[in-house]
Design an enzyme around this catalytic site. Structure first.
Site: not given
Length: 595
Positions: A253, A290
């Site tokens: 993330d 990401e």
């Protein structure tokens, strides 16, 4: 069996407390090298509860706790990963070839995939995913967080599996079941911050630092004093998912918030150690990032001064498709929405590749060299948990578009040079929203989350009454998939379309080709049509609200996938399509790729 040890470099004394809730026994730990404290006695057996006290302070869970059966504030419990008997000895990776690249990824939130919200309940629907043609089931974070329900991005025990989902052995069962059906498992992990409730790392040592700041507060200490232990805490966590839970890939993330000024970035170190473990285990292990930086260095090899990630998300393609299909131009959609921008994203990945970003107010990103970079190293998608859940009322793309428009978006993604991803329920245009929800027991924290959400959307014209209360259990319940609806009406039709597209992708070599140089896009902004060339296939899209003839560069011979057969006709040099319709056709003589 478990060896009791904890890193607490500044402590004068650390004690182990076993069975703290039933028959507590306090045992001193011995200081050892590098700021570690260890217990020299017998190792802990599976199921033993324990915790640590630092300098006589309160009982605190283990920073590497694998099991928090009583929640994030309770004692840890010893989890022996060898306690489970695996059935996937023959597993060597996905059916799409070596690793995930080019396969179909399915993003799944355990808590709303079924009403029960558990990993075992999710297993009951794996046959649906396998039949759809999914290659990788990517779970949103399962790390333990405070409360029963939430997205998972407020985790505070990265080593533990959320007890409401079934705990650690349930994850082992889930992975085993996926492998038995030919599907890999990805896990979304959050290393850039911990949640606001249950984060006790500061009691042990400098896990976070004021030298770096993130949107959530202090940055992780990856380059300051004590950073080697913190880096190992992060990297060991990643490797154990691969080793002890047989997970195949990790989605990392917001890696741009992992601030690291050391000579070797922690992601590059993780990449190198993952590659070593992959060789030892004899199966592909992959890392997907990401990143908001729009930088191909993320997926460049560590030997080329890259971070060594196997793939990264590409929000720019999402934004281009979303703005084009919905007409929305607010916020970060302002630089998107035209067919030239969509064409650029399909062939060059990033809209912002060094030029001006109006949303950020500065030049942004770096170009992707289509000769050098494989398109499959970028994930393409029509929607994600972020892009749905961060809307005020959690509308899925199907609530904003006609079925034909969603069919166009799905066709563009599934036939692209990227690795395609879909969000759970997208395949049947699920009617349920996916809302932002939490369940923090602390009243003050719950109120702060509720008020913050309402303030955020008040700036965009939403009243407090219109924004669902994230702390209301009904908000979570509204977000649960309704599995019965996929058998009826437009939902069944959309499910057939996704199935056809995925089958076509698997069957056609041109659609599995990741070369960006092999993708050409033609369009007419006035007539509002788009045609994408992939080998001898053409993805012909009529974005207009009226029927029209869309020109193709060669004689169309066969329609291999058609959204609306009743209004689709092949002519000598055009494809006639109804409003909001799309067809994938085979042509007689494909044009050579543009040099």
């Amino acid at each position: 069996m478990h060896r009791y040890a904890v890193w607490a470099p500044h402590a004068g004394r650390v004690d182990l407390v076993t069975d703290p809730q039933t028959d507590p026994v306090t045992l001193p730990l011995v200081r050892s090298e590098g700021g570690w404290w260890r217990y020299d006695g017998p190792w802990g057996e599976h199921g033993t509860d324990y915790g640590f006290t630092v300098d006589g302070g309160p009982l605190t869970p283990d920073p590497r706790s694998a099991w928090q059966p009583d929640g994030v504030h309770g004692p840890s419990r010893v989890f022996d990963p060898e306690h489970y008997t695996w059935h996937d000895d023959a597993w060597r990776g996905t059916r799409c070839g070596k690793g995930v690249l080019g396969g179909v990824v399915y993003e799944l939130h355990v808590g709303t995939f079924t009403y029960e919200g558990t990993l075992d309940a999710a297993v009951e629907h794996l046959d649906h995913l396998a039949g759809l043609g999914v290659d990788v089931v990517e779970l949103l974070p399962v790390a333990a967080f405070d409360g029963q329900s939430g997205w998972g991005y407020d985790g505070v025990h990265p080593y533990a599996v959320h007890e409401a989902y079934g705990g650690p052995e349930a994850l082992q069962r889930f992975v085993d079941a996926c492998h038995g059906r030919g599907m890999a498992v990805g896990l979304d992990v959050v290393y850039n911050h911990l949640g606001p409730s249950g984060n006790y790392l500061a009691r042990f040592g400098p896990y976070f630092t004021d030298d770096h700041h993130t949107p959530w507060g202090q940055g992780l200490n990856l380059d300051g004093q004590g950073n080697m232990a913190v880096r190992r805490w992060l990297i060991d966590n990643a490797l154990r998912w691969f080793r002890d839970f047989h997970v195949d890939l990790l989605r990392l993330d917001a890696v741009h918030e992992l601030r690291d000024d050391s000579p070797t970035h922690v992601l590059a170190q993780l990449s190198d150690e993952t590659r070593i473990l992959s060789h030892a285990l004899g199966r592909p292990l992959e890392l997907i990032a990401e990143s908001d930086l729009n930088d191909p260095r993320t997926v460049s090899a560590t030997t080329d001064d890259g971070l060594g990630m196997d793939a990264q998300w590409s929000d720019d393609l999402h934004h281009a498709l979303h703005a084009t299909l919905t007409g929305e131009r607010q916020g970060y959609y302002g630089d998107f929405g035209s067919l030239p921008v969509l064409a650029h994203c399909l062939t060059r990945v990033f809209r912002h590749d060094g030029g001006w970003s109006s949303f950020r107010g500065q030049d942004w990103g770096h170009p992707v060299d289509p000769e050098k970079h494989d398109g499959r190293r970028f994930l393409g998608y029509l929607q994600t948990h972020d892009q749905i859940g961060n809307r005020a009322v959690g509308e899925r793309i199907g609530a904003l578009l006609t079925p034909g428009q969603q069919a166009i978006g799905a066709a563009v993604v599934m036939t692209s040079a990227f690795t395609p991803m879909l969000f759970m329920g997208e395949e049947w245009a699920a009617s349920t929203p996916w809302l932002y929800f939490t369940e923090f027991p602390d009243v003050e924290l719950a109120g702060a989350v509720r008020d913050g959400r309402r303030r955020e959307f008040a700036e965009h014209g939403w009243s407090a009454e219109q924004v669902p209360d994230p702390q209301d259990r009904a908000t979570r319940d509204r977000s649960v998939l309704r599995w019965d609806e996929m058998r009826h009406g437009d939902h069944a039709r959309m499910l057939d379309w996704y199935h056809d597209l995925i089958s076509l992708r698997r069957k056609e070599p041109a659609l599995r080709d990741g070369r960006l140089t092999g993708v050409q896009v033609e369009y007419d902004e006035d007539a509002w049509w788009l045609c994408v060339r992939r080998g001898d296939l053409r993805v012909v899209c009529n974005l207009a609200e009226h029927g029209q003839h869309v020109p193709v560069d060669a004689e169309p011979l066969d329609a291999v996938a058609v959204w609306d057969p009743a209004t689709t006709t092949l002519h000598e040099s055009t494809v006639e399509l109804g409003p909001h319709a799309v067809a994938v056709v085979r042509v007689a003589q494909p044009s050579a790729p543009t040099p």
